[in-house]
Write an enzyme that holds these catalytic residues in place. Structure first.
Site, mmCIF file in Angstrom:
data_model
loop_
_atom_site.group_PDB
_atom_site.id
_atom_site.type_symbol
_atom_site.label_atom_id
_atom_site.label_comp_id
_atom_site.label_asym_id
_atom_site.label_seq_id
_atom_site.Cartn_x
_atom_site.Cartn_y
_atom_site.Cartn_z
ATOM 1 C CG ASN A 13 -1.936 0.867 1.291
ATOM 2 O OD1 ASN A 13 -1.916 2.156 0.201
ATOM 3 N ND2 ASN A 13 -3.132 1.113 2.345
ATOM 4 C CE LYS A 20 -0.759 2.250 6.754
ATOM 5 N NZ LYS A 20 -1.601 2.732 6.680
ATOM 6 N NE ARG A 72 -6.360 2.277 -0.901
ATOM 7 C CZ ARG A 72 -5.831 2.577 0.797
ATOM 8 N NH1 ARG A 72 -5.122 2.518 1.482
ATOM 9 N NH2 ARG A 72 -7.194 2.702 1.063
ATOM 10 C CG HIS A 161 -12.551 5.261 2.069
ATOM 11 N ND1 HIS A 161 -12.718 6.228 3.169
ATOM 12 C CD2 HIS A 161 -10.805 5.310 2.429
ATOM 13 C CE1 HIS A 161 -12.168 7.391 3.680
ATOM 14 N NE2 HIS A 161 -10.488 6.474 3.540
ATOM 15 N NE ARG A 222 -7.638 13.529 1.957
ATOM 16 C CZ ARG A 222 -7.530 12.448 2.205
ATOM 17 N NH1 ARG A 222 -9.255 11.818 1.006
ATOM 18 N NH2 ARG A 222 -7.225 11.613 2.629
ATOM 19 C CG MET A 265 -11.428 12.498 16.969
ATOM 20 S SD MET A 265 -12.197 14.294 16.627
ATOM 21 C CE MET A 265 -13.059 14.203 15.511
ATOM 22 N NE ARG A 266 -5.369 9.502 18.780
ATOM 23 C CZ ARG A 266 -4.142 8.669 18.175
ATOM 24 N NH1 ARG A 266 -4.550 7.412 18.843
ATOM 25 N NH2 ARG A 266 -4.038 8.934 17.085
ATOM 26 N N GLY A 312 -10.082 4.623 12.075
ATOM 27 C CA GLY A 312 -9.177 5.015 13.232
ATOM 28 C C GLY A 312 -10.328 6.186 14.385
ATOM 29 C CD GLU A 315 -11.373 -0.452 12.994
ATOM 30 O OE1 GLU A 315 -9.982 -0.357 14.000
ATOM 31 O OE2 GLU A 315 -11.050 0.445 12.115
ATOM 32 C CD GLU A 364 -8.626 0.468 3.677
ATOM 33 O OE1 GLU A 364 -7.918 0.981 5.322
ATOM 34 O OE2 GLU A 364 -8.949 1.458 2.974
HETATM 35 P P1 ADP Z 1 -6.206 6.065 7.889
HETATM 36 O O1 ADP Z 1 -7.130 6.629 7.267
HETATM 37 O O2 ADP Z 1 -4.830 6.846 7.741
HETATM 38 O O3 ADP Z 1 -5.606 4.758 8.139
HETATM 39 P P2 ADP Z 1 -6.852 5.943 10.591
HETATM 40 O O4 ADP Z 1 -7.880 4.848 10.143
HETATM 41 O O5 ADP Z 1 -6.039 5.122 11.730
HETATM 42 O O6 ADP Z 1 -5.734 7.244 9.288
HETATM 43 O O7 ADP Z 1 -7.551 6.739 11.588
HETATM 44 C C1 ADP Z 1 -6.624 8.015 12.451
HETATM 45 C C2 ADP Z 1 -7.160 8.535 13.007
HETATM 46 O O8 ADP Z 1 -7.602 7.849 13.830
HETATM 47 C C3 ADP Z 1 -6.128 9.672 13.672
HETATM 48 O O9 ADP Z 1 -5.894 10.956 13.478
HETATM 49 C C4 ADP Z 1 -7.214 10.031 14.599
HETATM 50 O O10 ADP Z 1 -7.623 10.774 14.735
HETATM 51 C C5 ADP Z 1 -7.804 8.454 15.314
HETATM 52 N N1 ADP Z 1 -8.078 8.149 16.126
HETATM 53 C C6 ADP Z 1 -6.938 7.002 16.404
HETATM 54 N N2 ADP Z 1 -7.368 6.766 18.201
HETATM 55 C C7 ADP Z 1 -8.375 7.185 18.672
HETATM 56 C C8 ADP Z 1 -8.758 7.137 20.015
HETATM 57 N N3 ADP Z 1 -8.180 6.433 20.881
HETATM 58 N N4 ADP Z 1 -10.240 8.510 20.016
HETATM 59 C C9 ADP Z 1 -9.729 9.494 18.976
HETATM 60 N N5 ADP Z 1 -9.596 8.970 17.820
HETATM 61 C C10 ADP Z 1 -8.252 8.205 17.486
#
Ligand code: ADP
Length: 382
Positions: A13, A20, A72, A161, A222, A265-266, A312, A315, A364
């Site tokens: 990927n 990756k 991918r 996606h 974005r 988001m964290r 991310g 989940e 994925e």
């Molecule tokens: P990508 O789209 O690059 O594959 P991910 O699906 O891994 O990325 O998502 C990454 C995002 O998930 C991070 O920017 C973060 O905002 C969010 N994230 C991951 N863990 C948490 C969490 N415990 N609480 C809130 N947001 C989270």
């Protein structure tokens, strides 16, 4: 090439800054029972080019054992409806599609070429992020532009996606011993990039990303949906140029742009909790946009049988899922506080009002490995 243990499939990927990789052991049986083995995985910088990045991959795995490579590929345009073995013709078509995905497809092409240099006799398969959305009906993919923009210039909604939306919808059905086609699903992939998909009896019928991955939800960096008139205004009156706008819309907007703090988001949840108004606004606008799309897709399908969160944020961020679903009770959606807050890595139900709400971790890379196996063994596509 097939050993008793199954086929070894290397999944690559290629993103803009990293590569990756995952090495899976797959069999036709493991595809059905979700029982593939991960033999190796990792991520490597690709600042020094794809050839160097692959060299580092092959220092970590035994290249001679690889039976096939799955890649991918972001944009398959209207040419690719399913995964394919890469031959000269396919490679040429993916190259032609680079004009639609200049930020993505060139990396994927580099990936094929570098992998072929290392493994010249091993089949390579392209798995497209757009392919799952080839079932969008014209009413969902046409923009309100003159018709020639669609037919001659290919300006239409493609959706992205697809690998993730397809995986989680399959996984949900598989966990219930059913088929994807037994359900109407709304799947929300909320990661760095974010999109929602309406899946009606197994077919993607609408999705929030469009001509590019910029449309739809507010994402990490974005913008998501935006009045094209605002762009025209910036070009005409503020003398913004295309390269500057490309950067602003892709890299400096969304959660990061609104909050001025972070695209993660964290960080935003923490800052919002500490009283940062712009971080709070970013979170609120993010959740509101997702909620509106869920409403649209309930209308598109006259309801839904399940709402699924993945990615991310989807989940891991219970607080965000709860805020997205707030005030949807009359539409049949509510999360159960305790189930939603429970920490788990597994697929699970987090709401059981009229429309069940689920978290289904995406994978994925696994789907890419499965499609690669299907292509090289000529198995039916799922
Ligand atoms: P990508 O789209 O690059 O594959 P991910 O699906 O891994 O990325 O998502 C990454 C995002 O998930 C991070 O920017 C973060 O905002 C969010 N994230 C991951 N863990 C948490 C969490 N415990 N609480 C809130 N947001 C989270």
């Amino acid at each position: 090439m097939a050993l008793a243990g199954g086929m070894k499939i290397l999944v690559l990927n290629a993103g803009s800054s990293s590569l990756k990789f995952n090495l899976f052991e797959c069999t036709p049986e493991s595809i059905k029972t979700n029982s593939e083995r991960v033999l190796a995985k990792g991520e490597t910088e690709r600042a020094a080019g794809m050839a160097d990045a692959l060299k580092s991959v092959f220092q970590q795995i035994d290249g001679a054992s690889v039976d096939a490579v799955g890649h991918r590929v972001v944009h398959g345009g209207d040419l690719f409806h399913e995964s394919v073995i890469v031959d000269a013709e396919v490679e040429k078509q993916i190259e032609e599609l680079s004009i639609l995905a200049p930020l993505h497809n060139p990396h994927n092409l580099e990936g094929f070429r570098a992998a072929r240099a290392y493994l010249p006799r091993v089949p390579q398969v392209a798995v497209f992020d757009t392919a799952f959305h080839h079932t969008l009906p014209p009413r969902a993919y046409v923009y309100g532009l003159p018709y020639e923009y669609l037919t001659e210039r290919k300006i239409r909604r493609y959706g992205f996606h697809g690998i993730s939306h397809r995986y989680v919808s399959w996984r949900f059905a598989q966990l219930h011993g059913k088929k994807r086609s037994d359900y109407r699903m709304i799947t929300c992939h909320l990661g760095n990039g974010c999109s929602v998909c309406a899946i009606e009896h197994g077919r993607s019928i609408d999705t929030s990303m469009g001509f590019t991955p910029l449309e739809g939800l507010i994402m990490g960096t974005r913008s998501g949906d935006l009045d094209a008139g605002a762009i025209l205004h910036l070009i005409t009156h503020e003398r913004e140029d295309p390269a500057g706008l490309l950067h602003v819309l892709n890299d400096a907007s969304g959660l990061k742009g609104i909050s001025g703090v972070s695209n993660d988001m964290r960080d935003l949840l923490r800052e919002a909790g500490a009283g940062n108004d712009r971080a709070a606004l970013a979170v609120e606008a993010f959740c509101y946009r997702v909620r509106k799309y869920i409403g649209m897709y309930l209308a598109a399908m006259d309801g839904a049988d399940v709402l699924i969160f993945t990615g991310g944020i989807g989940e891991n961020a219970g607080a965000i899922r709860a805020r997205i679903c707030e005030g949807l009770g009359n539409l049949g959606i509510a999360v159960d506080r305790e189930a939603n807050e429970r920490d788990s890595r597994d697929a699970r139900e987090i709401g059981s009002w009229k429309i069940p709400v689920w978290v289904v971790p995406t994978d994925e890379e696994l789907l890419i490995a499965r499609d690669t196996l299907r292509c090289i063994l000529n198995l039916a596509h799922e």
